[in-house]
Write an enzyme that holds these catalytic residues in place. Structure first.
Site, short mmCIF file in Angstrom:
data_model
loop_
_atom_site.label_atom_id
_atom_site.label_comp_id
_atom_site.label_asym_id
_atom_site.label_seq_id
_atom_site.Cartn_x
_atom_site.Cartn_y
_atom_site.Cartn_z
CG HIS A 1 33.05 -38.70 -109.93
ND1 HIS A 1 32.31 -38.32 -108.85
CD2 HIS A 1 32.44 -39.81 -110.43
CE1 HIS A 1 31.27 -39.15 -108.71
NE2 HIS A 1 31.34 -40.06 -109.64
CG ASP B 1 32.39 -44.62 -105.90
OD1 ASP B 1 31.70 -44.89 -106.91
OD2 ASP B 1 32.30 -43.55 -105.29
#
Length: 482
Positions: free
Chosen positions: A184, A256
């Site tokens: 992330h 993702d």
């Protein structure tokens, strides 16, 4: 001059967007009508079951075969129960119990709940083999560190979910379990040979493919031997040569979230990331959580422009949109929901608790929760023993900011139960435990990934393999505090 309508619809058919708030705004439904593959629901979209069902019905009014996805892993990653914590233990707890029938039942129960709300794709299970104890983003989301055990439970999870007509999406290919960085925030590197990947990281993916998994999610990780300097999400060697040719996967490859730094920084933005992912062989692109109509149109324009200038082959985008549509078709045709045993998750969590030492005779201890940060994947979901304690409160502290002597004074001779997540990684966490254990009876409850750390001098060390509501209840019961 506007975009060619046919190309715009084609590009939209490869995108999973998102929207803010509990009610889909008009633009979110209009994009579905225009051909958007679907939306992902996050915690901000979830208030209560009736509201979620109304939201998915509104999206379906835009187009009947819209995909509605969600990250509902159970355990530490939950969207439906973000306000309270999940009533199901996560994968680490299920792997600790090591009963594949139970894993299948838990995932069937999650699937039944999702199906009843109109959700068609669960971005789960996580099938990464958590071989790095310090992994900051997988941890308790993994079934464990043994490839064979993870493979068996991954297949069972997929079978359970898909028995309800909800498509499973196994993640994160080719394996995020050996990383010590969070994709992330940055692009993690897994410096392993293809041979090591095949032995350590890939067996669970082979197992879910054999089990008929409908979708597999890419990892924003760099594997130099396969991907060079970029992430797997942008690598044909990973998505086509390895996943499709070598492992025979014929379903939908989902990325993702492209807003994650592991993808966006590597590409120079979400739009360029979408083009690179499609070119590499991805089919359905998760834009991210912070999405509006302008961002979707920007990504669409990037894709259409890339088709026009030759960076993207139109046939590749048509293939991708076709696989996304096939996934939607499967969810409409498959399965029926089953009844959900109400205590299933709590019973499973009880079976996962491990006690090292003596937890008898605690009486009315001082219960202390040590602050722990949450990952973006987890979000700020309540955890701990507090909701389950009878006649006791849970004191919350920051390890590096509380004096052990102050806790000793508050305990006033009583035992202390110290509750944490990854206590050995918390600044000041191990020092706090050591100081308390030298002065009074201490029981440690570890609700994160139970690595090799075991504090000296404590009365007991209790591991729950997760911090869900069910895990908290199970720990409180094991300590006799309920």
């Amino acid at each position: 001059m506007g975009l060619d309508p046919g190309l715009r619809r084609l590009a939209l058919g490869t995108l999973l967007a998102a929207y803010p708030g509990p009610v889909p705004p008009d633009w979110a439904v209009d994009l579905v009508t225009d051909g958007l593959a679907g939306h992902t629901l996050f915690g901000t979209n979830v208030h209560d079951p009736a509201q979620v069902a109304a939201s998915t019905a509104a999206l379906r009014a835009g187009r009947a075969d819209v995909l509605v996805a969600i990250d509902e892993e159970g355990g530490d990653v939950t969207r439906l129960a973000h306000a309270t914590g999940s009533p199901y233990p996560g994968n680490a707890a299920l792997g600790a119990v090591d009963d594949t029938t139970l894993t299948r039942q838990v995932y069937a129960a999650i699937g039944a709940e999702l199906a009843a709300l109109g959700v068609t794709v669960d971005l789960a299970p996580t099938v990464d083999v958590n071989t790095a104890d310090e992994n900051p983003v997988i941890g308790t989301r993994s079934f464990g560190a043994d490839p064979a055990r993870v493979a068996a439970h991954s297949a069972a999870a997929v079978e359970g979910l898909q028995s309800t007509g909800v498509a499973a999406c196994a993640k994160h290919f080719p394996g995020h379990g050996a990383t010590v960085a969070d994709s992330h925030h940055e692009l993690p590197t897994v410096d392993a040979s293809p041979a090591v990947l095949r032995e350590r990281d890939l067996p669970p993916f082979a197992a879910v493919i054999s089990a008929g998994v409908r979708a597999i999610m890419t990892a924003h990780i760099r594997v130099p031997a396969l991907t060079g300097d970029g992430p797997a999400t942008f690598s044909r060697a990973v998505l086509v040569d390895l996943l499709r040719r070598d492992y025979g996967f014929t379903g939908t490859v989902i990325t993702d979230a492209l807003e994650m730094k592991g993808a966006a920084l590597a590409a120079g933005g979400v739009g360029p990331a979408a083009v690179l992912a499609l070119a590499a062989g991805a089919d359905l692109l998760c834009v991210g959580a912070k999405v509006d109509a302008a961002l979707v149109e920007h990504v669409v324009a990037e894709i259409v422009t890339a088709i026009g200038d030759g960076r993207l082959d139109r046939a590749r985008v048509e293939e991708a949109a076709g696989r996304a549509a096939a996934l939607a078709g499967w969810t409409r045709a498959a399965g029926a929901t089953a009844t959900t045993p109400t205590d299933l998750g709590y019973a499973a969590a009880r079976r996962a608790v491990r006690v090292e030492g003596d937890v008898t005779g605690l009486g009315r201890p001082l219960v202390v929760q040590v602050h722990a940060t949450s990952t973006i994947a987890e979000g700020r979901v309540p955890w701990g023993l507090g909701p389950h304690l009878v006649g006791l409160e849970e004191l919350r502290v920051v390890a590096g900011e509380i004096e052990p002597a102050e806790l000793g004074r508050l305990a006033a001779g009583r035992p202390i139960v110290l509750v944490g997540r990854h206590l050995h990684r918390s600044p000041g966490g191990t020092a706090l435990v050591d100081a308390l254990a030298a002065a009074c009876p201490v029981t440690v409850v570890e609700m994160g990934w139970p690595g090799g750390w075991r504090p000296a001098g404590v009365r007991a060390f209790v591991t729950t393999f997760g911090a869900s509501h069910a895990n908290g209840r199970a720990a409180a019961e094991a300590l006799g505090l309920v």
